[in-house]
Design a protein around this motif. Structure first.
Motif, PDB file in Angstrom:
ATOM      1  N   HIS A 179      95.326 -69.776  -1.273  1.00  0.00           N
ATOM      2  CA  HIS A 179      93.922 -69.500  -0.948  1.00  0.00           C
ATOM      3  C   HIS A 179      93.116 -70.796  -0.876  1.00  0.00           C
ATOM      4  CE1 HIS A 179      94.617 -65.234  -1.310  1.00  0.00           C
ATOM      5  NE2 HIS A 179      95.151 -65.422  -2.509  1.00  0.00           N
ATOM      6  N   VAL A 180      93.466 -71.760  -1.727  1.00  0.00           N
ATOM      7  CA  VAL A 180      92.815 -73.071  -1.668  1.00  0.00           C
ATOM      8  C   VAL A 180      93.118 -73.743  -0.341  1.00  0.00           C
ATOM      9  CG1 VAL A 180      92.696 -75.355  -2.718  1.00  0.00           C
ATOM     10  CG2 VAL A 180      92.904 -73.327  -4.169  1.00  0.00           C
ATOM     11  N   THR A 181      94.388 -73.707   0.057  1.00  0.00           N
ATOM     12  CA  THR A 181      94.799 -74.346   1.307  1.00  0.00           C
ATOM     13  C   THR A 181      94.130 -73.688   2.511  1.00  0.00           C
ATOM     14  OG1 THR A 181      96.918 -75.043   0.386  1.00  0.00           O
ATOM     15  CG2 THR A 181      96.789 -74.831   2.778  1.00  0.00           C
ATOM     16  N   LYS A 182      94.100 -72.371   2.539  1.00  0.00           N
ATOM     17  CA  LYS A 182      93.484 -71.668   3.673  1.00  0.00           C
ATOM     18  C   LYS A 182      91.997 -72.002   3.779  1.00  0.00           C
ATOM     19  CE  LYS A 182      92.839 -67.107   5.773  1.00  0.00           C
ATOM     20  NZ  LYS A 182      93.178 -65.657   5.707  1.00  0.00           N
ATOM     21  N   TRP A 183      91.305 -71.971   2.642  1.00  0.00           N
ATOM     22  CA  TRP A 183      89.865 -72.249   2.647  1.00  0.00           C
ATOM     23  C   TRP A 183      89.594 -73.699   3.032  1.00  0.00           C
ATOM     24  CZ3 TRP A 183      86.744 -73.964  -2.053  1.00  0.00           C
ATOM     25  CH2 TRP A 183      85.386 -74.048  -1.725  1.00  0.00           C
ATOM     26  N   THR A 184      90.359 -74.620   2.460  1.00  0.00           N
ATOM     27  CA  THR A 184      90.149 -76.032   2.753  1.00  0.00           C
ATOM     28  C   THR A 184      90.370 -76.320   4.232  1.00  0.00           C
ATOM     29  OG1 THR A 184      90.829 -76.630   0.514  1.00  0.00           O
ATOM     30  CG2 THR A 184      90.854 -78.372   2.163  1.00  0.00           C
ATOM     31  N   ASN A 185      91.442 -75.779   4.794  1.00  0.00           N
ATOM     32  CA  ASN A 185      91.702 -76.000   6.214  1.00  0.00           C
ATOM     33  C   ASN A 185      90.620 -75.373   7.080  1.00  0.00           C
ATOM     34  OD1 ASN A 185      94.003 -77.402   5.572  1.00  0.00           O
ATOM     35  ND2 ASN A 185      95.398 -75.697   5.948  1.00  0.00           N
ATOM     36  N   ALA A 186      90.089 -74.233   6.646  1.00  0.00           N
ATOM     37  CA  ALA A 186      89.003 -73.600   7.401  1.00  0.00           C
ATOM     38  C   ALA A 186      87.754 -74.477   7.387  1.00  0.00           C
ATOM     39  CB  ALA A 186      88.689 -72.220   6.808  1.00  0.00           C
ATOM     40  N   MET A 187      87.494 -75.126   6.256  1.00  0.00           N
ATOM     41  CA  MET A 187      86.314 -75.977   6.159  1.00  0.00           C
ATOM     42  C   MET A 187      86.465 -77.268   6.971  1.00  0.00           C
ATOM     43  SD  MET A 187      83.984 -74.440   4.400  1.00  0.00           S
ATOM     44  CE  MET A 187      82.866 -75.716   3.808  1.00  0.00           C
ATOM     45  N   LEU A 188      87.708 -77.645   7.280  1.00  0.00           N
ATOM     46  CA  LEU A 188      87.923 -78.831   8.113  1.00  0.00           C
ATOM     47  C   LEU A 188      87.605 -78.558   9.579  1.00  0.00           C
ATOM     48  CD1 LEU A 188      91.279 -80.235   6.676  1.00  0.00           C
ATOM     49  CD2 LEU A 188      89.019 -81.303   6.531  1.00  0.00           C
ATOM     50  N   ALA A 189      87.725 -77.311   9.986  1.00  0.00           N
ATOM     51  CA  ALA A 189      87.487 -76.958  11.385  1.00  0.00           C
ATOM     52  C   ALA A 189      85.986 -76.830  11.656  1.00  0.00           C
ATOM     53  CB  ALA A 189      88.190 -75.642  11.707  1.00  0.00           C
ATOM     54  N   PRO A 190      85.568 -76.964  12.931  1.00  0.00           N
ATOM     55  CA  PRO A 190      84.158 -76.719  13.254  1.00  0.00           C
ATOM     56  C   PRO A 190      83.756 -75.317  12.807  1.00  0.00           C
ATOM     57  CG  PRO A 190      85.285 -77.723  15.123  1.00  0.00           C
ATOM     58  CD  PRO A 190      86.350 -77.379  14.108  1.00  0.00           C
ATOM     59  N   PRO A 191      82.648 -75.170  12.064  1.00  0.00           N
ATOM     60  CA  PRO A 191      82.296 -73.857  11.519  1.00  0.00           C
ATOM     61  C   PRO A 191      81.923 -72.874  12.619  1.00  0.00           C
ATOM     62  CG  PRO A 191      80.544 -75.455  11.127  1.00  0.00           C
ATOM     63  CD  PRO A 191      81.705 -76.228  11.678  1.00  0.00           C
ATOM     64  N   PRO A 192      82.547 -71.687  12.635  1.00  0.00           N
ATOM     65  CA  PRO A 192      82.169 -70.664  13.616  1.00  0.00           C
ATOM     66  C   PRO A 192      80.795 -70.095  13.308  1.00  0.00           C
ATOM     67  CG  PRO A 192      83.811 -69.804  12.101  1.00  0.00           C
ATOM     68  CD  PRO A 192      83.664 -71.258  11.781  1.00  0.00           C
ATOM     69  N   GLU A 193      80.277 -69.347  14.242  1.00  0.00           N
ATOM     70  CA  GLU A 193      78.899 -68.851  14.130  1.00  0.00           C
ATOM     71  C   GLU A 193      78.689 -68.018  12.873  1.00  0.00           C
ATOM     72  OE1 GLU A 193      75.592 -66.273  16.718  1.00  0.00           O
ATOM     73  OE2 GLU A 193      77.637 -66.550  17.467  1.00  0.00           O
ATOM     74  N   HIS A 194      79.658 -67.164  12.526  1.00  0.00           N
ATOM     75  CA  HIS A 194      79.440 -66.292  11.369  1.00  0.00           C
ATOM     76  C   HIS A 194      79.404 -67.087  10.064  1.00  0.00           C
ATOM     77  CE1 HIS A 194      83.871 -66.502  11.143  1.00  0.00           C
ATOM     78  NE2 HIS A 194      83.754 -66.151   9.875  1.00  0.00           N
ATOM     79  N   VAL A 195      80.126 -68.210  10.000  1.00  0.00           N
ATOM     80  CA  VAL A 195      80.075 -69.055   8.809  1.00  0.00           C
ATOM     81  C   VAL A 195      78.732 -69.775   8.731  1.00  0.00           C
ATOM     82  CG1 VAL A 195      81.060 -71.097   7.708  1.00  0.00           C
ATOM     83  CG2 VAL A 195      82.565 -69.317   8.606  1.00  0.00           C
ATOM     84  N   LEU A 196      78.243 -70.262   9.862  1.00  0.00           N
ATOM     85  CA  LEU A 196      76.920 -70.886   9.869  1.00  0.00           C
ATOM     86  C   LEU A 196      75.849 -69.886   9.436  1.00  0.00           C
ATOM     87  CD1 LEU A 196      77.100 -72.988  13.175  1.00  0.00           C
ATOM     88  CD2 LEU A 196      77.237 -73.828  10.818  1.00  0.00           C
ATOM     89  N   ASN A 197      75.990 -68.648   9.887  1.00  0.00           N
ATOM     90  CA  ASN A 197      75.038 -67.611   9.478  1.00  0.00           C
ATOM     91  C   ASN A 197      75.119 -67.358   7.977  1.00  0.00           C
ATOM     92  OD1 ASN A 197      74.209 -67.273  12.124  1.00  0.00           O
ATOM     93  ND2 ASN A 197      75.563 -65.531  12.515  1.00  0.00           N
ATOM     94  N   LEU A 198      76.359 -67.375   7.442  1.00  0.00           N
ATOM     95  CA  LEU A 198      76.535 -67.152   6.006  1.00  0.00           C
ATOM     96  C   LEU A 198      75.897 -68.277   5.198  1.00  0.00           C
ATOM     97  CD1 LEU A 198      77.877 -65.647   3.609  1.00  0.00           C
ATOM     98  CD2 LEU A 198      79.908 -67.056   4.013  1.00  0.00           C
ATOM     99  N   LEU A 199      76.134 -69.516   5.607  1.00  0.00           N
ATOM    100  CA  LEU A 199      75.558 -70.647   4.877  1.00  0.00           C
ATOM    101  C   LEU A 199      74.036 -70.643   4.984  1.00  0.00           C
ATOM    102  CD1 LEU A 199      78.101 -73.454   5.853  1.00  0.00           C
ATOM    103  CD2 LEU A 199      78.011 -72.118   3.753  1.00  0.00           C
ATOM    104  N   GLY A 200      73.539 -70.291   6.150  1.00  0.00           N
ATOM    105  CA  GLY A 200      72.091 -70.197   6.309  1.00  0.00           C
ATOM    106  C   GLY A 200      71.502 -69.122   5.415  1.00  0.00           C
ATOM    107  N   ALA A 201      72.197 -67.979   5.335  1.00  0.00           N
ATOM    108  CA  ALA A 201      71.713 -66.889   4.486  1.00  0.00           C
ATOM    109  C   ALA A 201      71.746 -67.290   3.021  1.00  0.00           C
ATOM    110  CB  ALA A 201      72.562 -65.640   4.715  1.00  0.00           C
TER     111      ALA A 201
END
Length: 242
Positions: A179-201
């Motif tokens: 789970h650490v590896t999956k999350w870390t690799n996801a954070m390395l990629a350009p954030p998709p729209e739903h992640v930007l919305n989550l961080l904004g919220a």
């Protein structure tokens, strides 16, 4: 990766009396982390650039002079994070060894090694699961790996600690580490729209901020609200009543 330890950084305007790690995401370019720290010279701050390979932040290779490293760090801050640069106009290095630059390739390795004499060794922590430092999981993961291995050793009793046991013990740790590896690799990629919305919220809704922060302790929870747009939207809707 490029790090500069400095004195003289100004406070955060919105929270002048509260120390915290601050992450500035520049999509497609990288991240600037600003982190309070303690050194042998007292309190300091870390200016930490993480750049996409080949991108505009990938310019520290070959820079050996600490003053040049700091100047380059500040130049990039002025260009990409001017709100942070405004706090850093009077900074100076903590000492002549206050900079570091390099590269880090995330890797998951075979957990069992064979020595020249035929003996077996079981790798631990980031020897076998090396994640990018973007999510700050290095020490967390090392502690959890040690705990998982200790439990496996105690439970095994007097039976042989053979290769089968070693692989099963690593698999036990991988249940957490994956789970650490999956999350870390996801954070390395350009954030998709739903992640930007989550961080904004999360900047407006304390429960969202708390859940994201608590994911640093338990990255498995990100499966429930972070990766999938539908789950993210459903979670945010549950907080807003939309």
């Amino acid at each position: 990766l490029a790090v500069a330890y400095v004195h003289g950084l100004g406070p955060r305007p919105e929270h002048p009396d509260f120390d915290a790690v601050r992450c500035n995401v520049v999509p497609g370019v990288g991240e600037l982390f600003v982190m309070p720290t303690l050194t042998t010279g007292g309190r300091a701050d870390i200016l930490f650039w993480e750049g996409v390979p080949g991108g505009p932040l990938d310019v520290f290779q070959g820079v050996k002079d600490p003053s040049e490293h700091l100047a380059l760090t500040l130049e990039l801050m002025e260009r990409f994070t001017p709100w942070e640069y405004a706090r850093a106009t009077k900074v100076e290095l903590t000492d002549a060894g206050g900079t570091l630059a390099g590269r880090y390739a995330p890797t998951v390795r075979n957990p069992v090694g064979r020595l020249p004499g035929g003996g077996l060794v079981l790798g631990v922590a980031d020897v076998v699961v090396a994640n990018d430092p973007i999510t700050g999981q290095g020490s967390n993961s090392a502690s959890k790996c040690a705990a998982a291995y200790l439990a496996a050793i105690v439970e095994h009793g007097d039976r042989p600690f053979d290769e089968e046991w070693m692989r099963a013990t690593f698999d036990r740790y991988w249940q957490t580490a994956q789970h650490v590896t999956k999350w870390t690799n996801a954070m390395l990629a350009p954030p998709p729209e739903h992640v930007l919305n989550l961080l904004g919220a999360a900047g407006q809704l304390q429960p969202a901020a708390d859940r994201f922060a608590n994911g640093f302790n338990d990255p498995a929870d990100f499966e429930n609200f972070f990766y999938d747009p539908e789950r993210t939207n459903a979670y945010l809707a549950s907080l807003t009543g939309a």
